[in-house]
Motif scaffolding. Sequence first.
Motif, PDB file in Angstrom:
ATOM      1  N   LEU A 255       0.894  -1.169   0.000  1.00 60.65           N
ATOM      2  CA  LEU A 255       0.000   0.000   0.000  1.00 60.65           C
ATOM      3  C   LEU A 255       0.922   1.206   0.000  1.00 60.65           C
ATOM      4  N   THR A 256       0.972   1.913  -1.127  1.00 62.09           N
ATOM      5  CA  THR A 256       1.974   2.965  -1.270  1.00 62.09           C
ATOM      6  C   THR A 256       1.328   4.351  -1.223  1.00 62.09           C
ATOM      7  N   LEU A 261      -2.759   0.390  -4.154  1.00 61.57           N
ATOM      8  CA  LEU A 261      -2.637  -0.961  -3.598  1.00 61.57           C
ATOM      9  C   LEU A 261      -2.121  -1.898  -4.689  1.00 61.57           C
ATOM     10  N   GLU A 262      -0.917  -2.420  -4.447  1.00 59.62           N
ATOM     11  CA  GLU A 262      -0.281  -3.293  -5.437  1.00 59.62           C
ATOM     12  C   GLU A 262      -0.228  -4.715  -4.878  1.00 59.62           C
ATOM     13  N   VAL A 263      -0.773  -5.653  -5.628  1.00 55.02           N
ATOM     14  CA  VAL A 263      -0.756  -7.062  -5.196  1.00 55.02           C
ATOM     15  C   VAL A 263       0.003  -7.868  -6.245  1.00 55.02           C
ATOM     16  N   ALA A 266       1.367 -15.209  -8.287  1.00 58.55           N
ATOM     17  CA  ALA A 266       1.687 -15.995  -9.486  1.00 58.55           C
ATOM     18  C   ALA A 266       0.948 -15.480 -10.724  1.00 58.55           C
ATOM     19  N   ASN A 267      -0.156 -14.762 -10.502  1.00 52.85           N
ATOM     20  CA  ASN A 267      -0.917 -14.215 -11.648  1.00 52.85           C
ATOM     21  C   ASN A 267      -0.347 -12.901 -12.167  1.00 52.85           C
ATOM     22  N   GLY A 268       0.706 -12.395 -11.540  1.00 45.64           N
ATOM     23  CA  GLY A 268       1.284 -11.108 -11.958  1.00 45.64           C
ATOM     24  C   GLY A 268       0.998 -10.026 -10.924  1.00 45.64           C
ATOM     25  N   THR A 269       0.990  -8.771 -11.372  1.00 47.99           N
ATOM     26  CA  THR A 269       0.796  -7.646 -10.453  1.00 47.99           C
ATOM     27  C   THR A 269      -0.444  -6.856 -10.857  1.00 47.99           C
ATOM     28  N   THR A 270      -1.301  -6.551  -9.853  1.00 48.37           N
ATOM     29  CA  THR A 270      -2.424  -5.646 -10.129  1.00 48.37           C
ATOM     30  C   THR A 270      -2.279  -4.434  -9.221  1.00 48.37           C
ATOM     31  N   THR A 271      -2.606  -3.263  -9.769  1.00 51.73           N
ATOM     32  CA  THR A 271      -2.559  -2.039  -8.959  1.00 51.73           C
ATOM     33  C   THR A 271      -3.950  -1.424  -8.952  1.00 51.73           C
ATOM     34  N   THR A 272      -4.450  -1.114  -7.734  1.00 52.81           N
ATOM     35  CA  THR A 272      -5.795  -0.560  -7.601  1.00 52.81           C
ATOM     36  C   THR A 272      -5.716   0.741  -6.813  1.00 52.81           C
ATOM     37  N   ASP A 273      -6.516   1.709  -7.245  1.00 54.17           N
ATOM     38  CA  ASP A 273      -6.616   2.966  -6.501  1.00 54.17           C
ATOM     39  C   ASP A 273      -7.613   2.747  -5.359  1.00 54.17           C
TER      40      ASP A 273
END
Length: 344
Positions: A255-256, A261-263, A266-273
């Motif tokens: 949480l930056t 919010l970056e997760v 194994a599925n890669g990276t998702t970033t959510t506002d």
Amino acid sequence: MTGLKGALIGCGFFAINQMHAWNDVDGAKIVAICDRDPDRLKTVGDQFGIERRYHDANALFADGGFDFVDIATTVQSHRVLVEMAAHHKVPTICQKPFAKTLTDARAMVAACRAAGIPLMVHENFRWQTPIQAVHKVLDAGSIGTPFWGRFSFRSGYDVFSGQPYLAEGDRFIIEDLGIHTLDIARYILGDVLTVTARTKRVNPSIKGEDVATILLDHESGATSIVDVSYATRLSREPFPETLIELDGSEGTIRLTQGYQLEVTNANGTTTTDVSPKLLSWASRPWHNIQESVYAIQQHWVDQLKLGVEHSTSGTDNLKTFALVEGAYESAASGQAIDVRAMLR
Ligand code: NAD
Ligand code: 89V
């Protein structure tokens, strides 16, 4: 539901947020207010159109006519007011810090239990939208089992202009702000076995510590760091954001700053506002805290209706409060402190 009637004690700096939030909450309204300072009583009474005004909490309780009380005073008066509410069997919300000492906090929980009334500590930070979002991702199992965390609040924001009393106490950042960050650490990674802390005072014009670094050993086996500072000048002021790093067996959460919010798994990276809403009465940068005030007060009403214990009940908050006491004890002694022994 039939609307609950509430009384609010303490019409100071932060109570304005609570009063605005009560206007928005579904199922409750404030019908009486109390402050021993006549100017503050008048200002808040006029601003929110509250006719029933009291200088003395004894007189407020004697008159009654409300279903719960919201205590928004500073810590010195919390025990006496909570015990007064228990005596009158009035369900109670009490601002953080819950008490001056763990002994007082235990006595307040015991008084409310004996009176058979719900007691919730207004520990709102875990109700912030970004913190709830982190909790949800973890609960969904997206990073597997967390083994390490960091909960960080580093700022150079001037909190003393709005809350001058913060510069005056022997204790400052752990008792006032770290208490929220420690609660978030418990909320995310669970209860704690031992706490180790180091503190510093950097700002020469305040009395208490304004920097703390705290190591927590969680019951789950995870280790976390809670680091808080009001002596940190940055190019982009993050107040009042709590930044979080979590490493798990299957991935990571970050949480930056700027509520991103970056997760990664194994599925890669998702970033959510995961930015908080700017409520109609709120203002930046406080809107994150202000939205959480609304959320915790709605939670108070919803759980009362269901007859279910609140997320930050007095009993729950004893465990956060023990971390505060333990951190000060560790900073003074240099030793790790057994938190479970403190709660026995
Ligand atoms: P404040 O000093 O501005 O206001 C407190 C008010 O309570 C004053 O007007 C004072 O006259 C009144 N008061 C004190 N004792 C009283 C008594 N026995 N009877 C009637 N009135 C009494 O303080 P504040 O900055 O509003 O802080 C209040 C509490 O809120 C503190 O415990 C603080 O830590 C907490 N706080 C919480 C958050 C949060 O996000 N949860 C943020 C800021 C402050
Ligand atoms: O939340 C609080 O108790 C406030 C602040 C965020 C300024 O530390 O005192």
